[in-house]
Design a protein around this motif. Structure first.
Motif, mmCIF file in Angstrom:
data_model
loop_
_atom_site.group_PDB
_atom_site.id
_atom_site.type_symbol
_atom_site.label_atom_id
_atom_site.label_comp_id
_atom_site.label_asym_id
_atom_site.label_seq_id
_atom_site.Cartn_x
_atom_site.Cartn_y
_atom_site.Cartn_z
ATOM 1 N N LYS A 152 55.529 36.037 33.829
ATOM 2 C CA LYS A 152 56.902 35.732 34.238
ATOM 3 C C LYS A 152 57.522 36.965 34.889
ATOM 4 O O LYS A 152 57.540 38.041 34.314
ATOM 5 C CB LYS A 152 57.735 35.311 33.026
ATOM 6 C CG LYS A 152 59.133 34.853 33.390
ATOM 7 C CD LYS A 152 59.889 34.373 32.162
ATOM 8 C CE LYS A 152 61.294 33.890 32.537
ATOM 9 N NZ LYS A 152 62.056 33.412 31.356
ATOM 10 N N GLY A 153 58.024 36.810 36.098
ATOM 11 C CA GLY A 153 58.580 37.941 36.828
ATOM 12 C C GLY A 153 57.536 38.743 37.579
ATOM 13 O O GLY A 153 57.872 39.609 38.386
ATOM 14 N N GLY A 154 56.257 38.479 37.315
ATOM 15 C CA GLY A 154 55.175 39.137 38.037
ATOM 16 C C GLY A 154 54.903 40.558 37.593
ATOM 17 O O GLY A 154 55.530 41.095 36.679
ATOM 18 N N LEU A 155 53.938 41.184 38.250
ATOM 19 C CA LEU A 155 53.627 42.591 38.056
ATOM 20 C C LEU A 155 54.232 43.358 39.226
ATOM 21 O O LEU A 155 53.862 43.136 40.383
ATOM 22 C CB LEU A 155 52.112 42.807 38.000
ATOM 23 C CG LEU A 155 51.405 42.261 36.763
ATOM 24 C CD1 LEU A 155 49.888 42.377 36.922
ATOM 25 C CD2 LEU A 155 51.863 42.983 35.506
ATOM 26 N N ASN A 156 55.175 44.237 38.932
ATOM 27 C CA ASN A 156 55.892 44.975 39.959
ATOM 28 C C ASN A 156 55.648 46.464 39.781
ATOM 29 O O ASN A 156 55.785 46.999 38.681
ATOM 30 C CB ASN A 156 57.387 44.659 39.875
ATOM 31 C CG ASN A 156 57.663 43.180 40.091
ATOM 32 O OD1 ASN A 156 57.551 42.672 41.191
ATOM 33 N ND2 ASN A 156 58.005 42.476 39.010
ATOM 34 N N VAL A 157 55.303 47.107 40.868
ATOM 35 C CA VAL A 157 54.822 48.483 40.823
ATOM 36 C C VAL A 157 55.834 49.448 41.429
ATOM 37 O O VAL A 157 56.350 49.215 42.525
ATOM 38 C CB VAL A 157 53.498 48.616 41.598
ATOM 39 C CG1 VAL A 157 52.884 49.995 41.383
ATOM 40 C CG2 VAL A 157 52.522 47.531 41.183
ATOM 41 N N LEU A 158 56.095 50.528 40.704
ATOM 42 C CA LEU A 158 56.818 51.670 41.263
ATOM 43 C C LEU A 158 55.767 52.712 41.615
ATOM 44 O O LEU A 158 55.004 53.145 40.751
ATOM 45 C CB LEU A 158 57.822 52.236 40.255
ATOM 46 C CG LEU A 158 58.733 53.363 40.772
ATOM 47 C CD1 LEU A 158 59.659 52.844 41.871
ATOM 48 C CD2 LEU A 158 59.553 53.965 39.635
ATOM 49 N N THR A 159 55.715 53.079 42.889
ATOM 50 C CA THR A 159 54.655 53.968 43.337
ATOM 51 C C THR A 159 55.223 55.092 44.188
ATOM 52 O O THR A 159 56.338 55.000 44.718
ATOM 53 C CB THR A 159 53.596 53.182 44.139
ATOM 54 O OG1 THR A 159 52.519 54.052 44.506
ATOM 55 C CG2 THR A 159 54.195 52.583 45.401
ATOM 56 N N VAL A 160 54.470 56.177 44.309
ATOM 57 C CA VAL A 160 54.911 57.331 45.094
ATOM 58 C C VAL A 160 54.598 57.097 46.568
ATOM 59 O O VAL A 160 53.584 56.480 46.918
ATOM 60 C CB VAL A 160 54.211 58.622 44.616
ATOM 61 C CG1 VAL A 160 54.769 59.070 43.285
ATOM 62 C CG2 VAL A 160 52.705 58.434 44.523
#
Length: 275
Positions: free
Chosen positions: A192-200
């Motif tokens: 739910k809401g998915g996999l969301n990535v914070l990346t450099v």
């Protein structure tokens, strides 16, 4: 601490999860496999190929490793922080842990819905001679999980792992031997809401797999130059505005690689998840 994967093909050279002498040859037709009555005759993959243990081991190994460090080690049993997954052939910048800590501390402000961090990048995309952005090393960006973009130097906590584990059935039966593409699948269909990535924006970790010595030299040159110019260890992290629009696009559907159709692989994967 060293941990050792117990289901490797080296430890099982003549039987599953290695290659059983009665396993179907990889490229045999299904009709011939049925006539031959080999072990997995009923389960070719989506491309018509039969199981190759050298491929299936990749997904098994990553899945076992994640399950083991989250559930089997006393030292991590009550740990709620980030687990960072690195490979032995990665090149790291000197500030990679510092930046990961900054990302974690700033996550609520920068991307409250992000549940995975990525410090990595591919050497194939490195352009040392490109126009330099003096602030690039302090910029981060976010996007939906992409196996092509985010599989190097991945970090997440036990809460995110619980979401991944809740989709074990989908992960373990998805016909793709790549763990990162399987993660993309459950991020798009199950979580739910998915996999969301914070990346450099500028990688702190480069994977050297399948790359030449010249490429590795470029990575070291890039990171060495950034260090000399004082661009590492940023005081604050900022969102890269040029990426924000791109991050709102729908994820690109990735063609499945196959090599993950054998019920024995599905059972082993699920057994690892459920103990």
């Amino acid at each position: 601490m060293q941990i050792f994967y117990p289901h490797s093909i080296q430890l099982n050279p003549y039987g599953f999860p290695g290659t059983d002498p009665n396993d179907c040859p990889r490229s045999i037709s299904k009709l011939k496999a049925l006539i031959k009555n080999c072990n997995n005759a009923l389960s070719p993959d989506l491309h018509g190929n039969y199981r190759d243990a050298r491929y299936t081991e990749r997904k098994h190994h990553w899945w076992w490793k994640a399950n083991y460090v989250f559930h089997k080690l006393e030292v991590t049993k009550n740990f709620t922080g980030l687990f960072l997954f690195l490979e032995e052939d990665d090149i790291v910048a000197e500030d990679f842990l510092f930046v990961l800590y900054k990302m974690q501390k700033s996550a609520n402000k920068l991307c409250a819905h992000c549940n995975i961090f990525s410090l990595g990048g591919n050497l194939s995309s490195l352009k040392v001679n490109s126009k330099r952005d003096d602030n690039a090393y302090s910029k981060v960006q976010y996007a939906a999980w992409s196996s092509e973009e985010h599989a190097v130097a991945v970090a997440f906590n036990a809460s995110t792992w619980s979401e991944i584990l809740s989709c074990a059935q989908d992960f373990c039966t998805y016909d793709d031997y790549n763990w990162d593409r399987s993660l993309q699948h459950i991020g798009e269909t199950c979580i739910k809401g998915g996999l969301n990535v914070l990346t450099v924006k500028k990688p702190r970790v480069y994977s050297t797999r399948n790359c030449s010595y010249l490429s590795m030299s470029k990575a070291n040159l890039e990171l060495g130059s950034a260090s000399k110019l004082g661009q590492l260890y940023p005081a604050t992290l900022k969102l890269s505005s040029s990426i924000l629009k791109a991050a709102t696009k729908q994820p690109i559907e990735v063609m499945k690689s196959g090599d993950w159709s054998d019920p024995r692989d599905h059972r082993l994967c699920l057994n690892l998840a459920y103990g």
